[in-house]
Structures are given as C-alpha cells and as structure tokens.
Design a protein around this motif. Sequence first.
Motif, PDB file in Angstrom:
ATOM      1  N   GLY A 115       0.788  -1.222   0.000  1.00  0.00           N
ATOM      2  CA  GLY A 115       0.000   0.000   0.000  1.00  0.00           C
ATOM      3  C   GLY A 115       0.826   1.281   0.000  1.00  0.00           C
ATOM      4  O   GLY A 115       2.032   1.289   0.263  1.00  0.00           O
ATOM      5  N   LEU A 116       0.144   2.370  -0.295  1.00  0.00           N
ATOM      6  CA  LEU A 116       0.785   3.666  -0.445  1.00  0.00           C
ATOM      7  C   LEU A 116       1.314   4.235   0.872  1.00  0.00           C
ATOM      8  O   LEU A 116       2.166   5.132   0.869  1.00  0.00           O
ATOM      9  N   ASN A 117       0.796   3.740   1.990  1.00  0.00           N
ATOM     10  CA  ASN A 117       1.241   4.236   3.286  1.00  0.00           C
ATOM     11  C   ASN A 117       2.229   3.301   3.974  1.00  0.00           C
ATOM     12  O   ASN A 117       2.565   3.492   5.142  1.00  0.00           O
ATOM     13  N   SER A 118       2.710   2.304   3.253  1.00  0.00           N
ATOM     14  CA  SER A 118       3.638   1.332   3.838  1.00  0.00           C
ATOM     15  C   SER A 118       5.014   1.943   4.041  1.00  0.00           C
ATOM     16  O   SER A 118       5.375   2.957   3.430  1.00  0.00           O
ATOM     17  N   GLU A 119       5.802   1.319   4.897  1.00  0.00           N
ATOM     18  CA  GLU A 119       7.171   1.774   5.141  1.00  0.00           C
ATOM     19  C   GLU A 119       8.001   1.678   3.863  1.00  0.00           C
ATOM     20  O   GLU A 119       8.810   2.562   3.568  1.00  0.00           O
ATOM     21  N   LEU A 120       7.790   0.621   3.095  1.00  0.00           N
ATOM     22  CA  LEU A 120       8.526   0.472   1.835  1.00  0.00           C
ATOM     23  C   LEU A 120       8.241   1.652   0.909  1.00  0.00           C
ATOM     24  O   LEU A 120       9.155   2.222   0.303  1.00  0.00           O
ATOM     25  N   GLU A 121       6.976   2.024   0.819  1.00  0.00           N
ATOM     26  CA  GLU A 121       6.584   3.091  -0.114  1.00  0.00           C
ATOM     27  C   GLU A 121       7.279   4.420   0.224  1.00  0.00           C
ATOM     28  O   GLU A 121       7.591   5.204  -0.669  1.00  0.00           O
ATOM     29  N   LYS A 122       7.551   4.625   1.514  1.00  0.00           N
ATOM     30  CA  LYS A 122       8.194   5.876   1.936  1.00  0.00           C
ATOM     31  C   LYS A 122       9.604   6.015   1.354  1.00  0.00           C
ATOM     32  O   LYS A 122      10.106   7.134   1.218  1.00  0.00           O
ATOM     33  N   HIS A 123      10.223   4.895   1.053  1.00  0.00           N
ATOM     34  CA  HIS A 123      11.622   4.925   0.645  1.00  0.00           C
ATOM     35  C   HIS A 123      11.823   4.637  -0.840  1.00  0.00           C
ATOM     36  O   HIS A 123      12.962   4.649  -1.320  1.00  0.00           O
TER      37      HIS A 123
END
Length: 358
Positions: free
Chosen positions: A58-66
């Motif tokens: 999802g767009l709010n995941s920790e992965l997406e932040k990076h």
Amino acid sequence: MAAHMSAGGKKIVGVFYQAGEYADKNPDFVGCVEGALGIRDWLESNGHHYIVTDDKEGLNSELEKHIEDMHVLITTPFHPAYVTAERIKKAKNLELVLTAGIGSDHIDLLAAAATGLTVAEVTGSNTVSVAEDQLMRILILLRNFLPGYQQVVKGEWNVAGIAHRAYDLEGKTVGTVGAGRIGRLLLQRLKPFNCNMLYHDRIRINPELEKEIGANFEEDLDVMLPKCDVIVINTPLTEKTRGMFNKEKIAKMKKGVIIVNNARGAIMDTQAVADACSNGYIAGYGGDVWFPQPAPKDHPWRYMPNHAMTPHTSGTTIDAQLRYASGVKDMLDRYFKGEDFPAENYIVKEGELASQYK
C-alpha cells in the motif's frame, strides 16, 4: 539507470518477515527483519544507509516511503515485496533489486528490463532445502500422515481412518514438471525409494546424469500427466506458466493423484485445485507457496480436504538463510566495486531477461 555504481552512501532497503518472539531463539536466524541478513554492521560501517521492514503493502507502507530515493531493494520470496511497474517508475534512484533466495517473479521483470534495472538472486542457495521439503510432503501425503497426527492430538485412535488411504512410495510413478536444480535434486533423492521417475522440461538433462538418476524424459507434458501417481511442480512462474494447471490440465491427471507444489502458487488455478481436492479427484495437495503471499484468511486452500499446506517456509531453513545471506553480501560487495555477479545469479541484466523467464 546504471547496473553497477561505485560505493558511497547508498540507500538499501530490505523487506523481510518479522520474527517477533522467535528473533532471539537462534543466533543464525538472519532471514527476518531482526536478523536483517546479518549485514547491518558491515553496510553501515561502509557508509551506507540500511532500512529493514516487513511493511510492504500500500501507499502508506514503510517500503513506499523509501521507494523514490532507494538505490537497492532486497526482498525475499517468503515475504515478497511486489515490485510493480508503478513502483519501478517511482524509484528514480533504484539500480539493483536482489532476491534473498530463489525466484524473482514478485518483480515486474519486463518493466525492470525496460528501465535498465539489474535483478539478481542467490541461485542455488536453497535448492537442497526445497528438494528435501518436497520429498517430505510426498511421504506425508502418500502415507496419510496428517490425519493420524490429528487423531493423536485429539485423543482418538482409529487405524482404519488412516490406513484406508495410505500407500507406499515404492513402485509409484513420480513426475516432476521442471527439472532444473531443485527438480534434479528431488529425482536424486527419490532414487532409493525404487519409484518410477519421469520429468518434463524445456531442456533435457545431460544423458549421463539422466542415466545416473534413472529418470525418463517426457517431451509432452500432457502425455506425462496421466502416467503419474505423484506430480511435483518445479517450474518457475512466468507468463507461460501462470495459471497453467487449470481445470482442464488437472482433468488430464490420474484420478487420485497427489500434487506437491513448492514452486509458486500462481502456477495453479486456485479454485480448480480446491474443487478437485473437495471432490476427491486430487487425493492430496501439499506445498508452501500461495498467491498472494501472505495468504488471506479466506484463501480456499486453507480449508480444502487432504492438504499439507504451510506458510512459505521450505526455502528459508536456517541453513538456507545463511547461504542466501552470504550470497546477498557477496553481490552487494561486487555491486559497490562495480564488478559483475556470477552469471547464473542474473535475472535481468542490461535489459535482457534470463532464459527461464522468457
């Protein structure tokens, strides 16, 4: 995007499963978030930024932040970060995607090739682990082991309830769909059981090794399937194999067949397998691969009869973790130095897909 860049301040993101209460139970448990492949000190002492998470959806995941500024992504088949074309497009700095293990189908390989990404995995790191697991599941299903175990746990004792559908492996015909590294190891381990062994693959095994193993080549899969008492899936997931074992393909198999699939869940038509287990056409289905992963609570394979399913664990034994952690460290070291990886580790290199994914 360059395939290899010089060292200096790379941002590396690892996506692994959480170990929680089990993290400290074994110092060699490196394949989890807490273990972080055992490379954190090495990376950070060399000036790199290493972020590890299990939060990948999802767009709010920790992965997406990076995603926008990471240079390297490390993920596993056991808790896959799905690297879609959309994510690749966002990843402006991404140069390298490494699979800690074997099987990179969680990555959009065509998009990776088109963008110039390098995709690699630790070829051979868990082949023994998976082959051993396949042999175990064949025996568990043939011997009708699980209902017997469940009787004991429940305080019951009903020999007939087990024996009416328990068989020996000796004399049975076992066919593997795919005879690469894992398929060949399985055939070698089956030989002492004195069963008849068949294999189907796009490439025939070397004649001397074929003779040594004692397996016979079947060029036509549809000819092999009805001969088999046990079928083991050992082919990679590609666009050609996705959903390959559908209702029509299953109907070509012998009634009462046992299927073991430690390759990829999406090779099977999920509902077709569940239906065939429910009506008894498939006598037993076992494996550790699902689609998607983790499997949702309402996944039909959780509830179908006569199954031997587990979470995706066969290739993440402690021994395998140590091998694929070592392989990842070696490839990162080569990447920092601008050196090539071992040729067999490449899945995408300079816009070209490895042959098994074409």
